[in-house]
Motif scaffolding. Structure first.
Motif, short mmCIF file in Angstrom:
data_model
loop_
_atom_site.label_atom_id
_atom_site.label_comp_id
_atom_site.label_asym_id
_atom_site.label_seq_id
_atom_site.Cartn_x
_atom_site.Cartn_y
_atom_site.Cartn_z
N GLU A 136 -26.50 9.58 8.68
CA GLU A 136 -26.54 10.99 8.30
C GLU A 136 -27.92 11.58 8.55
O GLU A 136 -28.05 12.72 9.03
N VAL A 223 -22.23 18.25 5.63
CA VAL A 223 -21.67 17.17 4.81
C VAL A 223 -20.25 17.56 4.41
O VAL A 223 -19.97 18.72 4.10
N ASP A 225 -17.21 16.92 1.73
CA ASP A 225 -17.09 16.46 0.34
C ASP A 225 -15.77 15.77 0.03
O ASP A 225 -15.64 15.14 -1.02
N SER A 230 -18.30 9.16 1.30
CA SER A 230 -19.35 10.02 1.85
C SER A 230 -18.95 10.34 3.28
O SER A 230 -18.36 9.51 3.97
N PHE A 232 -19.90 13.19 6.91
CA PHE A 232 -20.53 14.37 7.49
C PHE A 232 -19.88 14.66 8.85
O PHE A 232 -19.23 13.79 9.45
#
Length: 297
Positions: A136, A223, A225, A230, A232
């Motif tokens: 990320e 990103v 959600d 996690s 992105f």
């Protein structure tokens, strides 16, 4: 009376042996307890799916519309995919599909990486978090606090040139419109509506500015959600020589100790056409959701 000392001696020996046995058992039990307390738990996933079978056929047909124009034999070859070379299929697998048609070419690549921690004090999940965080960070996503009018993009590219992530969501074309709009800020829109004059024109300008601003913000690299633990999304429009441009949308997500990378690329045949960012992003995210579900099965 002569036998009393002997009885006492025997009792003492028995008591000593019992005490020694209990002490040894206590010392032996304490070691496993100490080791189990310090060992980090393993990850949820011990194996990986077969990458070239991870995407349903109906989804592949939607991702690669040009394949429908090919002869049946070539269609089958496209949908089979090409597996990525790997030394350990329990740790990493991948697959690529590509279709080429007269109007455009598209390709989809997926990569599964199962992260294993060799440090007994660090869990597989924690190590996967570290690996994902580096990915990320390397994506260099724009700040989530950017204003929707693209002010920072104007400052970074005062001449409105297409550079790097500025062109990611089709936002470069929209930047001049947003740049013309210090007047298009919320307070200016309110004043314009109050002053009237050309009521229809003011309303249309405000509506167009709002409509253009919000989707442009939503199409930024960002990103996600709602995907995995996690995730992105990155969106990059790059020149492909003098003939055409190609756009690649990447979705990277982590679920427990597995990290999945999706790359979806489109390249129109004509240099005047720009791949649709919204379509590619929506399809890449939908594919990500399917892969999360597949891992959970």
């Amino acid at each position: 009376m002569a036998y009393v000392p002997g009885a006492v001696l025997i009792a003492a020996l028995v008591a000593g042996c019992s005490a020694g046995t209990e002490g040894d058992a206590s010392a032996t039990d304490s070691k496993p307890g100490t080791l189990s307390a310090s060992a980090a738990p393993p990850g949820k996933y011990r194996t990986l799916p077969e990458a070239c079978r991870a995407i349903p056929l109906a989804t592949l047909k939607d991702l690669l519309p040009g394949a429908a124009q090919l002869p049946e034999v070539q269609q089958e070859q496209v949908y089979e995919g090409t597996p990525a070379g790997t030394f350990d299929t329990d740790r990493r697998v991948g697959c690529n599909w590509k279709s080429e048609a007269a109007d455009a070419s598209r390709s989809v690549t997926i990569d599964f990486e199962r992260v294993v921690s060799y440090d007994p004090a660090v869990s597989d999940d924690d190590r996967a978090r570290e690996v994902y965080a580096k990915k990320e960070e390397a994506a260099d996503l724009p700040s989530a606090s950017l204003p929707p009018d693209g002010t920072e993009k104007e400052t970074a590219s005062p001449e409105g040139s297409a550079t790097g992530k500025a062109g990611a969501g089709g936002k470069t074309d929209a930047t001049p419109g947003a740049g013309a709009g210090p007047e298009s800020s919320p307070s200016a829109d309110t004043d314009g509506g109050a002053d009237g004059g050309d009521a229809d024109g003011g309303t249309d300008d405000t509506a167009d500015g709002g409509t253009a601003g919000s989707p442009a913000e939503n199409l930024q690299p960002r990103v996600l959600d709602t995907l995995g633990d996690s995730a992105f999304l990155d969106d990059l429009l790059t020149p492909a020589g003098s003939a055409a441009q190609h756009r690649t949308v990447s979705v990277v997500f982590r679920t427990s100790n597995v990290i999945v990378t999706i790359r979806y690329t489109a390249q129109p045949a004509l240099s005047t056409e720009v791949p649709d960012s919204k379509e590619l992003q929506e399809k890449a995210q939908a594919l990500g959701e399917k892969l999360v579900d597949g891992l959970s099965e």
